[in-house]
Design an enzyme around this catalytic site. Sequence first.
Site, mmCIF file in Angstrom:
data_model
loop_
_atom_site.group_PDB
_atom_site.id
_atom_site.type_symbol
_atom_site.label_atom_id
_atom_site.label_comp_id
_atom_site.label_asym_id
_atom_site.label_seq_id
_atom_site.Cartn_x
_atom_site.Cartn_y
_atom_site.Cartn_z
ATOM 1 N N TYR A 221 -14.445 -4.882 3.214
ATOM 2 C CA TYR A 221 -13.091 -5.265 2.785
ATOM 3 C C TYR A 221 -12.880 -6.726 3.155
ATOM 4 O O TYR A 221 -13.101 -7.128 4.302
ATOM 5 C CB TYR A 221 -12.018 -4.393 3.468
ATOM 6 C CG TYR A 221 -10.628 -4.857 3.131
ATOM 7 C CD1 TYR A 221 -10.048 -4.532 1.905
ATOM 8 C CD2 TYR A 221 -9.903 -5.673 4.001
ATOM 9 C CE1 TYR A 221 -8.782 -4.999 1.560
ATOM 10 C CE2 TYR A 221 -8.639 -6.139 3.670
ATOM 11 C CZ TYR A 221 -8.084 -5.801 2.453
ATOM 12 O OH TYR A 221 -6.842 -6.269 2.115
ATOM 13 N N ASP B 117 -17.210 -12.727 7.771
ATOM 14 C CA ASP B 117 -15.762 -12.551 7.761
ATOM 15 C C ASP B 117 -15.343 -11.971 9.116
ATOM 16 O O ASP B 117 -15.452 -10.778 9.357
ATOM 17 C CB ASP B 117 -15.418 -11.605 6.603
ATOM 18 C CG ASP B 117 -13.942 -11.230 6.541
ATOM 19 O OD1 ASP B 117 -13.223 -11.512 7.515
ATOM 20 O OD2 ASP B 117 -13.534 -10.638 5.529
ATOM 21 N N LYS C 165 -5.728 -13.390 11.456
ATOM 22 C CA LYS C 165 -5.175 -12.329 12.320
ATOM 23 C C LYS C 165 -4.889 -12.797 13.757
ATOM 24 O O LYS C 165 -3.834 -13.341 14.005
ATOM 25 C CB LYS C 165 -6.086 -11.104 12.286
ATOM 26 C CG LYS C 165 -6.098 -10.435 10.894
ATOM 27 C CD LYS C 165 -6.606 -9.046 10.958
ATOM 28 C CE LYS C 165 -6.692 -8.395 9.586
ATOM 29 N NZ LYS C 165 -5.441 -7.780 9.151
ATOM 30 N N TYR D 52 0.818 -1.220 0.000
ATOM 31 C CA TYR D 52 0.000 0.000 0.000
ATOM 32 C C TYR D 52 0.854 1.274 0.000
ATOM 33 O O TYR D 52 0.535 2.223 0.713
ATOM 34 C CB TYR D 52 -0.921 0.025 1.233
ATOM 35 C CG TYR D 52 -1.725 -1.232 1.445
ATOM 36 C CD1 TYR D 52 -2.619 -1.683 0.471
ATOM 37 C CD2 TYR D 52 -1.614 -1.965 2.624
ATOM 38 C CE1 TYR D 52 -3.369 -2.835 0.664
ATOM 39 C CE2 TYR D 52 -2.357 -3.119 2.824
ATOM 40 C CZ TYR D 52 -3.222 -3.545 1.840
ATOM 41 O OH TYR D 52 -3.966 -4.680 2.041
HETATM 42 N N1 PLP Z 1 -11.026 -9.753 5.795
HETATM 43 C C1 PLP Z 1 -10.931 -8.751 6.669
HETATM 44 C C2 PLP Z 1 -12.157 -8.318 7.425
HETATM 45 C C3 PLP Z 1 -9.725 -8.110 6.894
HETATM 46 O O1 PLP Z 1 -9.658 -7.097 7.762
HETATM 47 C C4 PLP Z 1 -8.579 -8.550 6.186
HETATM 48 C C5 PLP Z 1 -7.287 -7.888 6.375
HETATM 49 O O2 PLP Z 1 -7.168 -6.815 6.888
HETATM 50 C C6 PLP Z 1 -8.710 -9.606 5.276
HETATM 51 C C7 PLP Z 1 -9.950 -10.185 5.107
HETATM 52 C C8 PLP Z 1 -7.531 -10.090 4.494
HETATM 53 O O3 PLP Z 1 -6.623 -10.753 5.302
HETATM 54 P P1 PLP Z 1 -5.102 -10.937 4.844
HETATM 55 O O4 PLP Z 1 -4.487 -9.578 4.856
HETATM 56 O O5 PLP Z 1 -4.531 -11.858 5.868
HETATM 57 O O6 PLP Z 1 -5.128 -11.550 3.481
#
Ligand code: PLP
Length: 412
Positions: free
Chosen positions: A136, A230, A259, A8
């Site tokens: 996201y 998610d 995470k 980024y």
């Molecule tokens: N889903 C959500 C809600 C996220 O916050 C993130 C990353 O910030 C992802 C998916 C993607 O995860 P990664 O960065 O481990 O690919």
Amino acid sequence: MEHIWLPYSQMKTAPLPVEAVSTSGSTITLADGRTLIDGIASWWTACHGYNHPHIRKALIHQAETMPHIMFGGMVHKPARDLSRRLAQLLPGDLERVFFTDSGSVAMEVAAKMAIQYHINHGTKDRHKLLSFRGGYHGDTLAMMSVCDPEEGMHRLFGKALTPQIIADLPTSDATLENLKNLLTKRGHEIAAIITEPLVQGAGGMLFHTAETLRHLRQLCDEHGILLIIDEIFTGFGRTGTNFACEQAGITPDIITLSKALTGGTVPLAATIARRHVFEAFLSDDPLYALMHGPTFMANPLACAVANASLDLFEQEPRLEQVHHISTQMAEQLAPCRTLPGVKDVRVLGAIGVVELEELKNPTALGQALLKEGVWVRPFRNIVYLTPAFTITPDELSHLTHSIYRVLKERQA
Ligand code: PLP
């Protein structure tokens, strides 16, 4: 730096990154000797703080025994234990765990599972995904197609992505009505509805209520659509309960975690399906199988560490800590409301947000915060805190006061 491509970042103009050499608790020590207080726990992962001895011990033990083994046709105890424990911790019959190595890929698997679920059921026209503005779900191509379409990061790729259906989250009577109408027209095309629960993180730390999630569960049931929640950001206590969907009393058909799954130590992600989803893949026909298998899936080091992280949730008062952090942030960020240019201050669990009317240069604001000895990365028009749950009250005060000071000086 001649060989590094940062995430980024406009590499032509980005300031030189600081170099970290060690971490401990909520602090990061830099190569130049400075120590920073971490306000964002390494992109919301390090929920127990850095270098927790219990996690380190599990990692070392597993490294000495079996750091990695392929997962195709072979299993191991760390993965068996972890999948059982996750199934016990998650609501309802979310009980079948598919491991991957990043959040984006866990979401890819969730989408693939949902689409194939319908194919395996013989309903071949449900291949669309419905997701929400402000959402996201990762940076891989399929996930880019379900992220907010206007937000700058993925807009360029519009024509390269499979068009999906993007709607407004049903947070009001009008948006709920719109979604109902949309589903009446196009529900039969949709394999899954995808959402982050209670907070859309990277989309701007936007909060919604548990009722919104209940509406989504109900609409999915009415239209035969799978609900993918998610919890990659929200999972493991961040919103005040183990999982955000618990606050709505709903069970999604598929949930994704990453995470904080390993307490922020090593990469691991999981896509967990309810029994009826898994059963749709059972057949004498090999074509019904889920054809997915990342090389490093269920890496034993990562699974051992994730088990140690779950131990800590059992042994240490994480949710209480989240509650204290929440109260302290609400109190200490509130004065930011009085500053000119501040649009909103909001707190949910261990997420504290100061939303500005506009923020022309988030990087410069980050640099100003760095001078205060804090590691916070403002983005878009947002300055936020997602600290480790083990942060001390003094460290947290340093973070909140620094944000106030820097925002105040910015106005001066
Ligand atoms: N889903 C959500 C809600 C996220 O916050 C993130 C990353 O910030 C992802 C998916 C993607 O995860 P990664 O960065 O481990 O690919």
